[in-house]
Design a protein around this motif. Structure first.
Motif, PDB file in Angstrom:
ATOM      1  N   VAL A  13       0.834  -1.206   0.000  1.00  0.00           N
ATOM      2  CA  VAL A  13       0.000   0.000   0.000  1.00  0.00           C
ATOM      3  C   VAL A  13       0.866   1.251   0.000  1.00  0.00           C
ATOM      4  CG1 VAL A  13      -1.679   1.334   1.348  1.00  0.00           C
ATOM      5  CG2 VAL A  13      -2.007  -1.125   1.018  1.00  0.00           C
ATOM      6  N   SER A  14       1.909   1.267   0.790  1.00  0.00           N
ATOM      7  CA  SER A  14       2.773   2.458   0.837  1.00  0.00           C
ATOM      8  C   SER A  14       3.533   2.621  -0.474  1.00  0.00           C
ATOM      9  CB  SER A  14       3.737   2.394   2.012  1.00  0.00           C
ATOM     10  OG  SER A  14       4.652   1.334   1.856  1.00  0.00           O
ATOM     11  N   PHE A  15       3.931   1.514  -1.117  1.00  0.00           N
ATOM     12  CA  PHE A  15       4.598   1.602  -2.414  1.00  0.00           C
ATOM     13  C   PHE A  15       3.646   2.173  -3.458  1.00  0.00           C
ATOM     14  CE2 PHE A  15       5.704  -0.229  -6.566  1.00  0.00           C
ATOM     15  CZ  PHE A  15       6.959   0.335  -6.716  1.00  0.00           C
ATOM     16  N   ALA A  16       2.395   1.707  -3.457  1.00  0.00           N
ATOM     17  CA  ALA A  16       1.398   2.199  -4.410  1.00  0.00           C
ATOM     18  C   ALA A  16       1.089   3.673  -4.156  1.00  0.00           C
ATOM     19  CB  ALA A  16       0.133   1.364  -4.329  1.00  0.00           C
ATOM     20  N   ALA A  17       1.110   4.087  -2.905  1.00  0.00           N
ATOM     21  CA  ALA A  17       0.829   5.487  -2.578  1.00  0.00           C
ATOM     22  C   ALA A  17       1.945   6.397  -3.062  1.00  0.00           C
ATOM     23  CB  ALA A  17       0.639   5.644  -1.072  1.00  0.00           C
ATOM     24  N   ASN A  18       3.171   5.880  -3.176  1.00  0.00           N
ATOM     25  CA  ASN A  18       4.296   6.680  -3.645  1.00  0.00           C
ATOM     26  C   ASN A  18       4.371   6.754  -5.166  1.00  0.00           C
ATOM     27  OD1 ASN A  18       5.190   7.350  -1.098  1.00  0.00           O
ATOM     28  ND2 ASN A  18       6.477   5.535  -0.930  1.00  0.00           N
ATOM     29  N   ALA A  19       3.635   5.906  -5.868  1.00  0.00           N
ATOM     30  CA  ALA A  19       3.637   5.950  -7.327  1.00  0.00           C
ATOM     31  C   ALA A  19       3.028   7.273  -7.773  1.00  0.00           C
ATOM     32  CB  ALA A  19       2.832   4.779  -7.888  1.00  0.00           C
ATOM     33  N   GLN A  20       3.697   7.927  -8.711  1.00  0.00           N
ATOM     34  CA  GLN A  20       3.253   9.257  -9.127  1.00  0.00           C
ATOM     35  C   GLN A  20       3.519   9.442 -10.614  1.00  0.00           C
ATOM     36  OE1 GLN A  20       2.009  11.922  -6.931  1.00  0.00           O
ATOM     37  NE2 GLN A  20       1.422  12.635  -8.929  1.00  0.00           N
ATOM     38  N   ALA A  21       2.559  10.023 -11.296  1.00  0.00           N
ATOM     39  CA  ALA A  21       2.762  10.399 -12.690  1.00  0.00           C
ATOM     40  C   ALA A  21       3.581  11.685 -12.720  1.00  0.00           C
ATOM     41  CB  ALA A  21       1.419  10.615 -13.376  1.00  0.00           C
ATOM     42  N   LYS A  22       4.394  11.821 -13.747  1.00  0.00           N
ATOM     43  CA  LYS A  22       5.197  13.040 -13.913  1.00  0.00           C
ATOM     44  C   LYS A  22       5.257  13.355 -15.402  1.00  0.00           C
ATOM     45  CE  LYS A  22       9.491  15.250 -12.709  1.00  0.00           C
ATOM     46  NZ  LYS A  22      10.701  15.240 -11.922  1.00  0.00           N
ATOM     47  N   ILE A  23       4.897  14.589 -15.745  1.00  0.00           N
ATOM     48  CA  ILE A  23       4.846  14.991 -17.148  1.00  0.00           C
ATOM     49  C   ILE A  23       6.078  15.825 -17.495  1.00  0.00           C
ATOM     50  CG2 ILE A  23       3.465  17.061 -16.729  1.00  0.00           C
ATOM     51  CD1 ILE A  23       1.885  16.338 -19.287  1.00  0.00           C
ATOM     52  N   SER A  24       6.678  15.492 -18.626  1.00  0.00           N
ATOM     53  CA  SER A  24       7.855  16.219 -19.104  1.00  0.00           C
ATOM     54  C   SER A  24       7.603  16.617 -20.562  1.00  0.00           C
ATOM     55  CB  SER A  24       9.100  15.340 -19.012  1.00  0.00           C
ATOM     56  OG  SER A  24      10.210  15.993 -19.580  1.00  0.00           O
ATOM     57  N   ALA A 106      -0.457  14.649 -12.354  1.00  0.00           N
ATOM     58  CA  ALA A 106       1.009  14.619 -12.243  1.00  0.00           C
ATOM     59  C   ALA A 106       1.464  15.253 -10.933  1.00  0.00           C
ATOM     60  CB  ALA A 106       1.642  15.352 -13.422  1.00  0.00           C
ATOM     61  N   ASP A 107       2.742  15.091 -10.626  1.00  0.00           N
ATOM     62  CA  ASP A 107       3.285  15.679  -9.403  1.00  0.00           C
ATOM     63  C   ASP A 107       3.156  17.203  -9.415  1.00  0.00           C
ATOM     64  OD1 ASP A 107       5.165  16.025 -11.429  1.00  0.00           O
ATOM     65  OD2 ASP A 107       6.880  15.761 -10.096  1.00  0.00           O
ATOM     66  N   GLU A 108       3.127  17.801 -10.599  1.00  0.00           N
ATOM     67  CA  GLU A 108       2.820  19.228 -10.765  1.00  0.00           C
ATOM     68  C   GLU A 108       1.466  19.273 -11.476  1.00  0.00           C
ATOM     69  OE1 GLU A 108       4.845  23.195 -12.794  1.00  0.00           O
ATOM     70  OE2 GLU A 108       5.929  21.310 -12.836  1.00  0.00           O
ATOM     71  N   PRO A 109       0.346  19.357 -10.712  1.00  0.00           N
ATOM     72  CA  PRO A 109      -0.988  19.148 -11.289  1.00  0.00           C
ATOM     73  C   PRO A 109      -1.468  20.232 -12.258  1.00  0.00           C
ATOM     74  CG  PRO A 109      -1.161  19.734  -8.978  1.00  0.00           C
ATOM     75  CD  PRO A 109       0.288  19.565  -9.266  1.00  0.00           C
ATOM     76  N   ILE A 110      -0.896  21.427 -12.189  1.00  0.00           N
ATOM     77  CA  ILE A 110      -1.278  22.501 -13.098  1.00  0.00           C
ATOM     78  C   ILE A 110      -0.018  22.996 -13.792  1.00  0.00           C
ATOM     79  CG2 ILE A 110      -2.319  24.780 -13.333  1.00  0.00           C
ATOM     80  CD1 ILE A 110      -3.893  24.179 -10.761  1.00  0.00           C
ATOM     81  N   LYS A 111      -0.022  22.937 -15.124  1.00  0.00           N
ATOM     82  CA  LYS A 111       1.151  23.331 -15.903  1.00  0.00           C
ATOM     83  C   LYS A 111       0.730  24.343 -16.959  1.00  0.00           C
ATOM     84  CE  LYS A 111       5.463  22.563 -16.952  1.00  0.00           C
ATOM     85  NZ  LYS A 111       6.509  22.956 -16.043  1.00  0.00           N
ATOM     86  N   ALA A 112       1.425  25.479 -17.026  1.00  0.00           N
ATOM     87  CA  ALA A 112       1.135  26.518 -18.014  1.00  0.00           C
ATOM     88  C   ALA A 112       2.102  26.389 -19.188  1.00  0.00           C
ATOM     89  CB  ALA A 112       1.246  27.891 -17.381  1.00  0.00           C
ATOM     90  N   LEU A 113       1.537  26.297 -20.379  1.00  0.00           N
ATOM     91  CA  LEU A 113       2.306  26.252 -21.612  1.00  0.00           C
ATOM     92  C   LEU A 113       2.032  27.542 -22.383  1.00  0.00           C
ATOM     93  CD1 LEU A 113       1.330  22.613 -22.639  1.00  0.00           C
ATOM     94  CD2 LEU A 113       3.371  23.337 -21.371  1.00  0.00           C
ATOM     95  N   LYS A 114       2.948  27.938 -23.238  1.00  0.00           N
ATOM     96  CA  LYS A 114       2.814  29.212 -23.962  1.00  0.00           C
ATOM     97  C   LYS A 114       2.862  28.993 -25.468  1.00  0.00           C
ATOM     98  CE  LYS A 114       3.395  31.654 -20.128  1.00  0.00           C
ATOM     99  NZ  LYS A 114       2.300  32.202 -19.442  1.00  0.00           N
ATOM    100  N   ILE A 115       2.110  29.840 -26.182  1.00  0.00           N
ATOM    101  CA  ILE A 115       2.280  29.939 -27.628  1.00  0.00           C
ATOM    102  C   ILE A 115       2.554  31.399 -27.943  1.00  0.00           C
ATOM    103  CG2 ILE A 115       0.853  27.936 -28.152  1.00  0.00           C
ATOM    104  CD1 ILE A 115      -1.339  29.841 -29.088  1.00  0.00           C
ATOM    105  N   LYS A 116       3.398  31.611 -28.955  1.00  0.00           N
ATOM    106  CA  LYS A 116       3.735  32.977 -29.333  1.00  0.00           C
ATOM    107  C   LYS A 116       3.994  33.037 -30.823  1.00  0.00           C
ATOM    108  CE  LYS A 116       8.702  32.625 -28.405  1.00  0.00           C
ATOM    109  NZ  LYS A 116       9.833  33.206 -27.680  1.00  0.00           N
ATOM    110  N   GLY A 117       4.038  34.248 -31.346  1.00  0.00           N
ATOM    111  CA  GLY A 117       4.293  34.451 -32.761  1.00  0.00           C
ATOM    112  C   GLY A 117       3.569  35.676 -33.243  1.00  0.00           C
ATOM    113  N   GLU A 118       3.406  35.770 -34.564  1.00  0.00           N
ATOM    114  CA  GLU A 118       2.681  36.902 -35.139  1.00  0.00           C
ATOM    115  C   GLU A 118       2.016  36.467 -36.432  1.00  0.00           C
ATOM    116  OE1 GLU A 118       3.179  41.576 -36.383  1.00  0.00           O
ATOM    117  OE2 GLU A 118       4.958  40.453 -35.830  1.00  0.00           O
ATOM    118  N   VAL A 119       0.734  36.856 -36.574  1.00  0.00           N
ATOM    119  CA  VAL A 119      -0.004  36.615 -37.803  1.00  0.00           C
ATOM    120  C   VAL A 119       0.096  37.893 -38.627  1.00  0.00           C
ATOM    121  CG1 VAL A 119      -2.236  36.056 -38.827  1.00  0.00           C
ATOM    122  CG2 VAL A 119      -1.584  35.016 -36.652  1.00  0.00           C
ATOM    123  N   MET A 120       0.666  37.746 -39.828  1.00  0.00           N
ATOM    124  CA  MET A 120       0.868  38.892 -40.710  1.00  0.00           C
ATOM    125  C   MET A 120      -0.391  39.139 -41.529  1.00  0.00           C
ATOM    126  SD  MET A 120       3.951  39.389 -39.782  1.00  0.00           S
ATOM    127  CE  MET A 120       4.648  40.561 -40.905  1.00  0.00           C
TER     128      MET A 120
END
Length: 131
Positions: A13-24, A106-120
């Motif tokens: 049970v303790s091993f299962a409780a330590n299992a964690q998803a991690k997003i990269s 995941a271990d970091e449950p909220i992740k902010a991603l960015k998009i950038k650029g310019e539409v001509m």
């Protein structure tokens, strides 16, 4: 014997409780660069579950209606990869500065991603140098 079984159950049970998803993510920012009005606005954020439990992305939201993100349908197993598709409305001329927020187990449950650029606009070419 009962104590040994109890210790084994507690250890599992303790091993299962330590299992964690991690997003990269391969990259946390997508740079569209200078693109023409009406061009293809679909890009992807590639990621891998580097944790030891299945990754479940529960929601993906954008900072405005001009950006439509699409999350993976099911869980991503430990060691597997996936993509979050983002479609930007390239009929909106001007700079692109948007945030895509990913909610997961995941271990970091909220992740902010960015998009950038310019539409001509139609009056400018993506081949012209801008000042």
């Amino acid at each position: 014997m009962k104590k040994l079984v109890l210790i084994a159950v507690v250890a599992l049970v303790s091993f299962a409780a330590n299992a964690q998803a991690k997003i990269s993510f391969t990259s946390e920012t997508i740079d569209y660069g200078s693109i023409s009005k009406g061009s293809d606005g679909v890009r992807v954020f590639e990621f891998k579950n580097v944790g030891d439990a299945p990754l479940i992305i529960s929601d993906v939201k954008s900072s405005c209606g001009c950006t439509v993100p699409k999350k993976p349908e099911g869980p991503v197993a430990a060691g597997d990869s996936g993509v979050i598709e983002v479609k930007y409305d390239t009929n909106r001329v001007g700079p692109i500065r948007k945030t895509v927020t990913v909610y997961s187990n995941a271990d970091e449950p909220i992740k902010a991603l960015k998009i950038k650029g310019e539409v001509m606009g139609a009056d400018k070419s993506v081949l012209e140098k801008t000042k």
